[in-house]
Design a protein around this motif. Structure first.
Motif, mmCIF file in Angstrom:
data_model
loop_
_atom_site.group_PDB
_atom_site.id
_atom_site.type_symbol
_atom_site.label_atom_id
_atom_site.label_comp_id
_atom_site.label_asym_id
_atom_site.label_seq_id
_atom_site.Cartn_x
_atom_site.Cartn_y
_atom_site.Cartn_z
ATOM 1 N N GLY A 5 0.779 -1.225 0.000
ATOM 2 C CA GLY A 5 0.000 0.000 0.000
ATOM 3 C C GLY A 5 0.817 1.285 0.000
ATOM 4 O O GLY A 5 0.273 2.366 0.011
ATOM 5 N N LYS A 6 2.143 1.177 0.014
ATOM 6 C CA LYS A 6 2.962 2.368 0.236
ATOM 7 C C LYS A 6 3.383 3.062 -1.058
ATOM 8 O O LYS A 6 4.016 2.474 -1.925
ATOM 9 C CB LYS A 6 4.219 1.998 1.033
ATOM 10 N N THR A 7 3.031 4.326 -1.125
ATOM 11 C CA THR A 7 3.389 5.120 -2.304
ATOM 12 C C THR A 7 4.442 6.150 -1.929
ATOM 13 O O THR A 7 4.317 6.818 -0.899
ATOM 14 C CB THR A 7 2.143 5.868 -2.819
ATOM 15 N N LEU A 8 5.454 6.266 -2.761
ATOM 16 C CA LEU A 8 6.526 7.231 -2.514
ATOM 17 C C LEU A 8 6.501 8.340 -3.566
ATOM 18 O O LEU A 8 6.356 8.068 -4.752
ATOM 19 C CB LEU A 8 7.887 6.519 -2.572
ATOM 20 N N TYR A 9 6.624 9.575 -3.120
ATOM 21 C CA TYR A 9 6.832 10.688 -4.043
ATOM 22 C C TYR A 9 8.213 11.267 -3.750
ATOM 23 O O TYR A 9 8.550 11.485 -2.587
ATOM 24 C CB TYR A 9 5.769 11.779 -3.835
ATOM 25 N N ILE A 10 8.977 11.494 -4.801
ATOM 26 C CA ILE A 10 10.246 12.205 -4.631
ATOM 27 C C ILE A 10 10.036 13.625 -5.139
ATOM 28 O O ILE A 10 9.670 13.826 -6.295
ATOM 29 C CB ILE A 10 11.381 11.513 -5.413
ATOM 30 N N VAL A 11 10.209 14.596 -4.243
ATOM 31 C CA VAL A 11 9.956 15.995 -4.602
ATOM 32 C C VAL A 11 11.280 16.710 -4.867
ATOM 33 O O VAL A 11 12.182 16.678 -4.039
ATOM 34 C CB VAL A 11 9.180 16.711 -3.475
ATOM 35 N N VAL A 12 11.379 17.321 -6.031
ATOM 36 C CA VAL A 12 12.624 17.966 -6.435
ATOM 37 C C VAL A 12 12.362 19.405 -6.880
ATOM 38 O O VAL A 12 11.798 19.639 -7.939
ATOM 39 C CB VAL A 12 13.255 17.192 -7.622
ATOM 40 N N PRO A 13 12.747 20.400 -6.057
ATOM 41 C CA PRO A 13 12.593 21.791 -6.499
ATOM 42 C C PRO A 13 13.649 22.124 -7.546
ATOM 43 O O PRO A 13 14.803 21.714 -7.417
ATOM 44 C CB PRO A 13 12.827 22.607 -5.227
ATOM 45 N N CYS A 14 13.259 22.833 -8.577
ATOM 46 C CA CYS A 14 14.194 23.130 -9.666
ATOM 47 C C CYS A 14 14.138 24.598 -10.040
ATOM 48 O O CYS A 14 13.073 25.114 -10.360
ATOM 49 C CB CYS A 14 13.829 22.346 -10.931
ATOM 50 N N TYR A 15 15.273 25.247 -10.017
ATOM 51 C CA TYR A 15 15.349 26.627 -10.482
ATOM 52 C C TYR A 15 16.478 26.724 -11.499
ATOM 53 O O TYR A 15 17.639 26.564 -11.135
ATOM 54 C CB TYR A 15 15.575 27.570 -9.301
ATOM 55 N N ARG A 38 11.666 -4.238 -6.111
ATOM 56 C CA ARG A 38 11.979 -4.963 -4.880
ATOM 57 C C ARG A 38 10.785 -5.011 -3.927
ATOM 58 O O ARG A 38 10.895 -5.495 -2.812
ATOM 59 C CB ARG A 38 13.185 -4.319 -4.196
ATOM 60 N N GLY A 39 9.682 -4.472 -4.365
ATOM 61 C CA GLY A 39 8.461 -4.581 -3.575
ATOM 62 C C GLY A 39 8.411 -3.645 -2.379
ATOM 63 O O GLY A 39 7.594 -3.806 -1.475
ATOM 64 N N LEU A 40 9.305 -2.626 -2.353
ATOM 65 C CA LEU A 40 9.317 -1.714 -1.205
ATOM 66 C C LEU A 40 8.244 -0.641 -1.324
ATOM 67 O O LEU A 40 7.733 -0.147 -0.322
ATOM 68 C CB LEU A 40 10.694 -1.057 -1.085
ATOM 69 N N ILE A 41 7.939 -0.266 -2.547
ATOM 70 C CA ILE A 41 6.936 0.783 -2.756
ATOM 71 C C ILE A 41 5.994 0.383 -3.891
ATOM 72 O O ILE A 41 6.276 -0.549 -4.652
ATOM 73 C CB ILE A 41 7.595 2.145 -3.114
ATOM 74 N N MET A 92 3.437 19.784 -0.038
ATOM 75 C CA MET A 92 2.003 19.895 0.254
ATOM 76 C C MET A 92 1.165 19.249 -0.853
ATOM 77 O O MET A 92 0.100 18.696 -0.597
ATOM 78 C CB MET A 92 1.607 21.364 0.438
ATOM 79 N N TYR A 93 1.682 19.302 -2.070
ATOM 80 C CA TYR A 93 0.971 18.634 -3.168
ATOM 81 C C TYR A 93 1.093 17.114 -3.002
ATOM 82 O O TYR A 93 0.116 16.379 -3.130
ATOM 83 C CB TYR A 93 1.568 19.064 -4.512
ATOM 84 N N ALA A 94 2.279 16.662 -2.680
ATOM 85 C CA ALA A 94 2.527 15.217 -2.615
ATOM 86 C C ALA A 94 1.847 14.575 -1.410
ATOM 87 O O ALA A 94 1.492 13.392 -1.450
ATOM 88 C CB ALA A 94 4.032 14.960 -2.554
ATOM 89 N N ARG A 95 1.632 15.346 -0.373
ATOM 90 C CA ARG A 95 1.122 14.741 0.864
ATOM 91 C C ARG A 95 -0.258 14.167 0.668
ATOM 92 O O ARG A 95 -0.648 13.228 1.372
ATOM 93 C CB ARG A 95 1.179 15.796 1.960
ATOM 94 N N GLU A 96 -1.005 14.688 -0.286
ATOM 95 C CA GLU A 96 -2.347 14.160 -0.514
ATOM 96 C C GLU A 96 -2.328 12.903 -1.381
ATOM 97 O O GLU A 96 -3.351 12.269 -1.585
ATOM 98 C CB GLU A 96 -3.212 15.227 -1.178
ATOM 99 N N ARG A 97 -1.158 12.582 -1.928
ATOM 100 C CA ARG A 97 -1.103 11.459 -2.869
ATOM 101 C C ARG A 97 -0.158 10.356 -2.451
ATOM 102 O O ARG A 97 -0.155 9.285 -3.046
ATOM 103 C CB ARG A 97 -0.665 11.994 -4.241
ATOM 104 N N ALA A 98 0.667 10.619 -1.455
ATOM 105 C CA ALA A 98 1.709 9.649 -1.108
ATOM 106 C C ALA A 98 1.650 9.265 0.365
ATOM 107 O O ALA A 98 1.090 9.990 1.186
ATOM 108 C CB ALA A 98 3.072 10.244 -1.420
ATOM 109 N N TYR A 122 11.609 4.104 7.087
ATOM 110 C CA TYR A 122 10.186 4.462 7.158
ATOM 111 C C TYR A 122 9.354 3.201 7.397
ATOM 112 O O TYR A 122 8.469 3.184 8.257
ATOM 113 C CB TYR A 122 9.745 5.144 5.862
ATOM 114 N N LEU A 123 9.669 2.143 6.646
ATOM 115 C CA LEU A 123 8.903 0.904 6.793
ATOM 116 C C LEU A 123 9.105 0.300 8.185
ATOM 117 O O LEU A 123 8.242 -0.385 8.713
ATOM 118 C CB LEU A 123 9.309 -0.108 5.709
ATOM 119 N N ASP A 124 10.266 0.616 8.788
ATOM 120 C CA ASP A 124 10.517 0.139 10.149
ATOM 121 C C ASP A 124 9.847 1.009 11.197
ATOM 122 O O ASP A 124 9.986 0.762 12.391
ATOM 123 C CB ASP A 124 12.031 0.100 10.430
ATOM 124 N N GLY A 125 9.193 2.088 10.767
ATOM 125 C CA GLY A 125 8.410 2.859 11.725
ATOM 126 C C GLY A 125 8.806 4.317 11.926
ATOM 127 O O GLY A 125 8.188 5.003 12.738
#
Ligand code: UDP
Ligand code: MG
Length: 323
Positions: A5-15, A38-41, A92-98, A122-125
């Motif tokens: 059930g675990k979804t990961l978002y990687i957030v990268v600010p770019c300028y 590997r079944g982690l995410i 804040m965008y990713a928090r609703e999806r991940a 994270y998976l360990d708590g």
């Protein structure tokens, strides 16, 4: 353990990151896919690029990445708002999806292989996993000394942060929900993230060199970032001003006694030098103190307006498409 059930978002600010983005994107995609295999995410996991009002081709690159592979999502801010605000917008965008979100810089100075360990912790708590630099050997001498001075100065001014941790970290959804309740515009994420509480862990990594393009944090920005950090976390400078005032007051008492003694001895008209010196000294100290107080008043002024910290002008996501 069931991690399906675990979804990961990687957030990268770019300028203005057109030089590094294609390479960063392919490396991050490979990383995300290997974590999925590997079944982690979950396969729903995404890489979210936040374009912080870049003036170069950054947004076009993000759009074409998104077009070619739905693993890439994009968020465009309406103008340049700085690293911290861009990062916050992404979080804040990713928090609703991940379920968990990792933030990192676009230049891959943060070793992406540390992400595996972050996810594992994270998976360990753990709710927050800090990426901590084990050394700064690869930074230039100037960057290293100024950055370390930065951390020490913050500490001396009462702004506590995780030493040698920048903004490379994993946060769980509930830690992000907690972060969303901090509404300050004077945003210093690495200072307020620890305030959310929750279980934390750290992962060490070697900080590499920016592999292309230039640093978007010249000395001037670093200095103003330091001021933001201190005023965001601590009122110690105000206390120091008060202590200074007290010391000057004590000195003035000594001076008064000295002057009375000199007057009684009949030697009154000497020492214009000491007079003019103390005039300059006291004037200078007063201006300095006013400046410190003024800095805090300025912060109150900005906070009291409750202006939005960022405005999103465009979203590229496979769910909504471009809007
Ligand atoms: N960045 C941003 N907005 C800005 C300045 C920087 O989003 O106004 C991003 C930049 O694209 C990068 C990250 O913040 O992903 C860190 O910047 P940089 O690598 O230039 O800083 P340094 O590593 O030199 O401290
Ligand atoms: Mg960098």
């Amino acid at each position: 353990m069931d991690n399906r059930g675990k979804t990961l978002y990687i957030v990268v600010p770019c300028y203005n990151e057109q030089e590094v983005l294609p390479e960063t994107a392919s490396r991050l995609a490979a990383k995300l896919r290997s974590l999925t295999e590997r079944g982690l995410i979950m396969a729903r996991s995404r890489i979210l690029f936040v374009d912080d009002g870049s003036r170069d081709a950054t947004w076009n690159i993000i759009a074409s990445l998104h077009g070619s592979d739905s693993i890439f999502s994009g968020l465009a801010l309406s103008r340049n708002r700085g690293h911290q605000n861009a990062l916050l917008a992404g979080l804040m965008y990713a928090r609703e999806r991940a379920d968990m979100v990792i933030s990192m810089d676009a230049d891959l100075q943060d070793d992406i292989n540390a992400a595996d360990e972050m996810v594992q912790k994270y998976l360990d708590g753990a709710d927050i996993v800090y990426g901590v630099r084990s050394s700064r050997r690869s930074d230039s001498f100037f960057k290293r000394t100024t950055a370390e001075a930065f951390y020490r100065f913050l500490g001396a001014m009462g702004a506590e942060t995780v030493f040698n941790h920048a903004d490379y970290r994993l946060m769980s959804r509930r830690a992000l929900d907690a972060l969303s309740q901090f509404e300050e515009v004077n945003l210093f994420l690495r200072g307020i993230v620890p305030m959310t509480g929750f279980t934390t862990a750290t992962v060490e990594y070697e900080r590499g060199e920016r592999f292309a393009g230039e640093s978007k944090y010249p000395l001037k920005k670093m200095l103003s970032f330091a001021v933001e950090g201190i005023t965001s976390l601590s009122v110690r400078p105000l206390r120091m001003v008060m202590a200074l005032g007290f010391v000057v007051f004590l000195v003035s008492v000594v001076m008064i006694i000295y002057n009375i003694v000199r007057w009684a001895a009949g030697a009154t008209v000497t020492g214009w030098a000491s007079l003019s010196c103390s005039l300059w000294l006291l004037g200078g100290l007063q201006l300095l103190a006013l400046g410190v107080v003024g800095e805090y008043i300025g912060k109150i002024y900005l906070e009291s307006k409750h202006r939005p910290r960022y405005i999103i002008s465009c979203v590229l996501d496979e769910r909504g498409g471009e809007d």
